[in-house]
Design an enzyme around this catalytic site. Sequence first.
Site, PDB file in Angstrom:
ATOM      1  N   PHE A   1       4.624  16.498  14.470  1.00 45.03           N
ATOM      2  CA  PHE A   1       4.001  16.815  13.186  1.00 45.03           C
ATOM      3  C   PHE A   1       2.598  17.399  13.409  1.00 45.03           C
ATOM      4  O   PHE A   1       2.187  18.355  12.750  1.00 45.03           O
ATOM      5  CB  PHE A   1       3.930  15.549  12.323  1.00 45.03           C
ATOM      6  CG  PHE A   1       3.337  15.775  10.967  1.00 45.03           C
ATOM      7  CD1 PHE A   1       3.968  16.602  10.043  1.00 45.03           C
ATOM      8  CD2 PHE A   1       2.144  15.153  10.599  1.00 45.03           C
ATOM      9  CE1 PHE A   1       3.418  16.807   8.779  1.00 45.03           C
ATOM     10  CE2 PHE A   1       1.595  15.349   9.340  1.00 45.03           C
ATOM     11  CZ  PHE A   1       2.228  16.182   8.429  1.00 45.03           C
TER      12      PHE A   1
ATOM     13  N   SER B   1       9.483   5.077   4.449  1.00 44.09           N
ATOM     14  CA  SER B   1       8.680   6.210   4.922  1.00 44.09           C
ATOM     15  C   SER B   1       9.466   7.487   4.654  1.00 44.09           C
ATOM     16  O   SER B   1      10.510   7.711   5.260  1.00 44.09           O
ATOM     17  CB  SER B   1       8.406   6.036   6.413  1.00 44.09           C
ATOM     18  OG  SER B   1       7.945   7.245   6.960  1.00 44.09           O
TER      19      SER B   1
ATOM     20  N   HIS C   1       4.551   7.123   2.468  1.00 41.88           N
ATOM     21  CA  HIS C   1       5.200   5.844   2.748  1.00 41.88           C
ATOM     22  C   HIS C   1       4.687   4.746   1.826  1.00 41.88           C
ATOM     23  O   HIS C   1       3.636   4.882   1.206  1.00 41.88           O
ATOM     24  CB  HIS C   1       5.146   5.473   4.238  1.00 41.88           C
ATOM     25  CG  HIS C   1       3.937   4.755   4.749  1.00 41.88           C
ATOM     26  ND1 HIS C   1       3.608   4.728   6.091  1.00 41.88           N
ATOM     27  CD2 HIS C   1       2.989   4.016   4.135  1.00 41.88           C
ATOM     28  CE1 HIS C   1       2.522   3.997   6.259  1.00 41.88           C
ATOM     29  NE2 HIS C   1       2.115   3.566   5.100  1.00 41.88           N
TER      30      HIS C   1
ATOM     31  N   GLU D   1       0.860  -1.189   0.000  1.00 40.20           N
ATOM     32  CA  GLU D   1       0.000   0.000   0.000  1.00 40.20           C
ATOM     33  C   GLU D   1       0.889   1.230   0.000  1.00 40.20           C
ATOM     34  O   GLU D   1       2.056   1.169   0.403  1.00 40.20           O
ATOM     35  CB  GLU D   1      -0.948  -0.017   1.216  1.00 40.20           C
ATOM     36  CG  GLU D   1      -0.284  -0.026   2.598  1.00 40.20           C
ATOM     37  CD  GLU D   1       0.053   1.335   3.163  1.00 40.20           C
ATOM     38  OE1 GLU D   1      -0.461   2.349   2.646  1.00 40.20           O
ATOM     39  OE2 GLU D   1       0.845   1.389   4.109  1.00 40.20           O
TER      40      GLU D   1
ATOM     41  N   HIS E   1       8.016   7.091  17.863  1.00 43.37           N
ATOM     42  CA  HIS E   1       7.094   7.477  16.778  1.00 43.37           C
ATOM     43  C   HIS E   1       5.989   8.392  17.305  1.00 43.37           C
ATOM     44  O   HIS E   1       5.547   9.304  16.602  1.00 43.37           O
ATOM     45  CB  HIS E   1       6.501   6.267  16.049  1.00 43.37           C
ATOM     46  CG  HIS E   1       5.728   6.666  14.814  1.00 43.37           C
ATOM     47  ND1 HIS E   1       4.361   6.751  14.783  1.00 43.37           N
ATOM     48  CD2 HIS E   1       6.145   7.072  13.580  1.00 43.37           C
ATOM     49  CE1 HIS E   1       3.965   7.160  13.580  1.00 43.37           C
ATOM     50  NE2 HIS E   1       5.031   7.359  12.832  1.00 43.37           N
TER      51      HIS E   1
ATOM     52  N   ARG F   1      -5.475  -0.279   4.360  1.00 46.04           N
ATOM     53  CA  ARG F   1      -5.156   0.083   2.967  1.00 46.04           C
ATOM     54  C   ARG F   1      -4.576  -1.091   2.176  1.00 46.04           C
ATOM     55  O   ARG F   1      -4.477  -1.028   0.962  1.00 46.04           O
ATOM     56  CB  ARG F   1      -4.142   1.251   2.939  1.00 46.04           C
ATOM     57  CG  ARG F   1      -4.688   2.576   3.405  1.00 46.04           C
ATOM     58  CD  ARG F   1      -3.714   3.705   3.162  1.00 46.04           C
ATOM     59  NE  ARG F   1      -2.489   3.610   3.924  1.00 46.04           N
ATOM     60  CZ  ARG F   1      -2.300   4.095   5.161  1.00 46.04           C
ATOM     61  NH1 ARG F   1      -3.281   4.731   5.769  1.00 46.04           N
ATOM     62  NH2 ARG F   1      -1.146   3.971   5.770  1.00 46.04           N
TER      63      ARG F   1
HETATM   64  C1  HEM Z   1       8.793  13.164   9.995  1.00 47.18           C
HETATM   65  C2  HEM Z   1       8.550  11.891   9.945  1.00 47.18           C
HETATM   66  C3  HEM Z   1       7.215  11.245  10.242  1.00 47.18           C
HETATM   67  C4  HEM Z   1       6.020  11.807  10.545  1.00 47.18           C
HETATM   68  C5  HEM Z   1       5.680  13.289  10.653  1.00 47.18           C
HETATM   69  C6  HEM Z   1       5.078  10.736  10.740  1.00 47.18           C
HETATM   70  C7  HEM Z   1       3.737  10.898  11.037  1.00 47.18           C
HETATM   71  C8  HEM Z   1       2.796   9.935  10.880  1.00 47.18           C
HETATM   72  C9  HEM Z   1       1.384  10.166  10.796  1.00 47.18           C
HETATM   73  C10 HEM Z   1       0.716  11.527  10.871  1.00 47.18           C
HETATM   74  C11 HEM Z   1       0.776   8.964  10.632  1.00 47.18           C
HETATM   75  C12 HEM Z   1      -0.717   8.706  10.468  1.00 47.18           C
HETATM   76  C13 HEM Z   1      -0.992   8.763   8.974  1.00 47.18           C
HETATM   77  C14 HEM Z   1      -2.454   8.555   8.639  1.00 47.18           C
HETATM   78  O1  HEM Z   1      -2.958   7.435   8.788  1.00 47.18           O
HETATM   79  O2  HEM Z   1      -3.069   9.516   8.186  1.00 47.18           O
HETATM   80  C15 HEM Z   1       1.809   7.968  10.631  1.00 47.18           C
HETATM   81  C16 HEM Z   1       1.591   6.626  10.479  1.00 47.18           C
HETATM   82  C17 HEM Z   1       2.599   5.703  10.459  1.00 47.18           C
HETATM   83  N1  HEM Z   1       3.959   5.933  10.553  1.00 47.18           N
HETATM   84 FE1  HEM Z   1       4.837   7.710  10.700  1.00 47.18          FE
HETATM   85  N2  HEM Z   1       5.705   9.534  10.590  1.00 47.18           N
HETATM   86  C18 HEM Z   1       7.011   9.806  10.263  1.00 47.18           C
HETATM   87  C19 HEM Z   1       8.007   8.883  10.003  1.00 47.18           C
HETATM   88  C20 HEM Z   1       7.828   7.543  10.094  1.00 47.18           C
HETATM   89  C21 HEM Z   1       8.865   6.570   9.897  1.00 47.18           C
HETATM   90  C22 HEM Z   1      10.297   6.932   9.506  1.00 47.18           C
HETATM   91  C23 HEM Z   1       8.295   5.357  10.054  1.00 47.18           C
HETATM   92  C24 HEM Z   1       8.929   3.995   9.975  1.00 47.18           C
HETATM   93  C25 HEM Z   1      10.029   3.734   9.300  1.00 47.18           C
HETATM   94  C26 HEM Z   1       6.898   5.545  10.333  1.00 47.18           C
HETATM   95  C27 HEM Z   1       5.971   4.541  10.519  1.00 47.18           C
HETATM   96  C28 HEM Z   1       4.613   4.750  10.504  1.00 47.18           C
HETATM   97  C29 HEM Z   1       3.636   3.680  10.377  1.00 47.18           C
HETATM   98  C30 HEM Z   1       3.936   2.191  10.296  1.00 47.18           C
HETATM   99  C31 HEM Z   1       2.370   4.275  10.348  1.00 47.18           C
HETATM  100  C32 HEM Z   1       1.030   3.584  10.145  1.00 47.18           C
HETATM  101  C33 HEM Z   1       0.314   3.274  11.431  1.00 47.18           C
HETATM  102  C34 HEM Z   1      -1.038   2.635  11.174  1.00 47.18           C
HETATM  103  O3  HEM Z   1      -1.786   3.092  10.308  1.00 47.18           O
HETATM  104  O4  HEM Z   1      -1.350   1.641  11.843  1.00 47.18           O
HETATM  105  N3  HEM Z   1       6.647   6.889  10.368  1.00 47.18           N
HETATM  106  N4  HEM Z   1       3.032   8.567  10.793  1.00 47.18           N
END
Ligand code: HEM
Length: 342
Positions: free
Chosen positions: A297, A210, A314, A139, A290, A173
């Site tokens: 953010f 991501s 991502h 996805e 996280h 998704r």
């Molecule tokens: C500046 C960097 C990052 C920001 C601001 C951020 C922010 C977010 C936000 C807002 C979501 C929710 C998105 C949505 O469903 O609308 C999210 C989900 C997620 N993020 Fe991050 N993220 C960042 C970096 C990362 C990194 C580097 C990883 C892992 C390598 C990561 C792993 C995840 C995962 C796995 C989810 C999905 C969770 C779910 O739906 O169950 N994120 N992130």
Amino acid sequence: MESAIPQHLRAERSQPTRMREDWNPPSPAFSARFPETIESVVMAYYGLQYQGERPASARDAANELRRQIGEVDGPVHHDVAVAIDPAGFTNEITALYWTDAESYRRWSEQTLAWTDPQHEHGSVGRFVEIATPGVRDFETIFGGRRMEGVSVASDGIGGEIAEHGYWGSMRDRLPSAQTADLEPDGRLRFEQDGDLVVVHPHDGMTLIRSGQDWRGTEGEARDWWASDIRPVLQEGMEFLTAQGNQIGCYSNRLMQIIDDGGALVEKTYGHGWWHSLRELEDWSRSHKTHLKIFGAFGQFVKHFRSAAGLRLYHEVSVLDADQLRFEYLGCHERTGLLAARS
Ligand code: HEM
């Protein structure tokens, strides 16, 4: 509003969705759309590893790869990024994407395999980490319409999607998660032959790329990114890189994109290989690193009432063993999946 899962990949769910029936996401997000004729994509990460100054043999190998990229059956898209790992080695990784596994096979057979021990590799390690997910097995999510990674090989970005903005939306998704729990099965096995280590994967392994692109930020938003978001992203990635093995993350790198001349571009991506989707979910929704990234953010978006030029995306794939290949030639023992051996 449309579903992140395109019509032709929709199936009657045997697995529950986490999305509320009346769900209305707080902000827009989008998924890449691929032609219906595409069955699978190839996400191939070709790595070079060295310590200190870039040796001439690394430069030659990178140039040779660049030349091959332009050949018949070459990738639809690629980018090059670097990261210095905790052992102090530079890892230079070219991410290559195809929408046709046969083209990849033909392309890769044109020359000596990247990790063939016949390469004069000297002090330069070489590795490949290759995933070939079917269209049901991955996805994508984007905060805007600018494409990165596998989406550049797609037909383009679709309309606003419903499945985002709540924990568990990543799974909602994923087309394959409509009918499978995606629990892992088996364990990694390591086979050493001289300088070459082949890692045999297991079912249910999960790959995340991501990405963050801050080229479009200006003024206060740019400063905010540099002082409040980027440092917590780095902290989260350092945790996964150094200690991820304890929580199911086999390998993690925070890569920074470089241009053709080797200069750093204002784009990074976290690149992680996980034991399972479940553990990636657990980390994202409950680990302080996280949550800190997510919280920083949230403050940013609240303040600027938009992502203010910061572009996030991502791509996540859940793969079976026969869709994966990992090989490390002359690399140090904490490289990629090798770190999971100890
Ligand atoms: C500046 C960097 C990052 C920001 C601001 C951020 C922010 C977010 C936000 C807002 C979501 C929710 C998105 C949505 O469903 O609308 C999210 C989900 C997620 N993020 Fe991050 N993220 C960042 C970096 C990362 C990194 C580097 C990883 C892992 C390598 C990561 C792993 C995840 C995962 C796995 C989810 C999905 C969770 C779910 O739906 O169950 N994120 N992130």
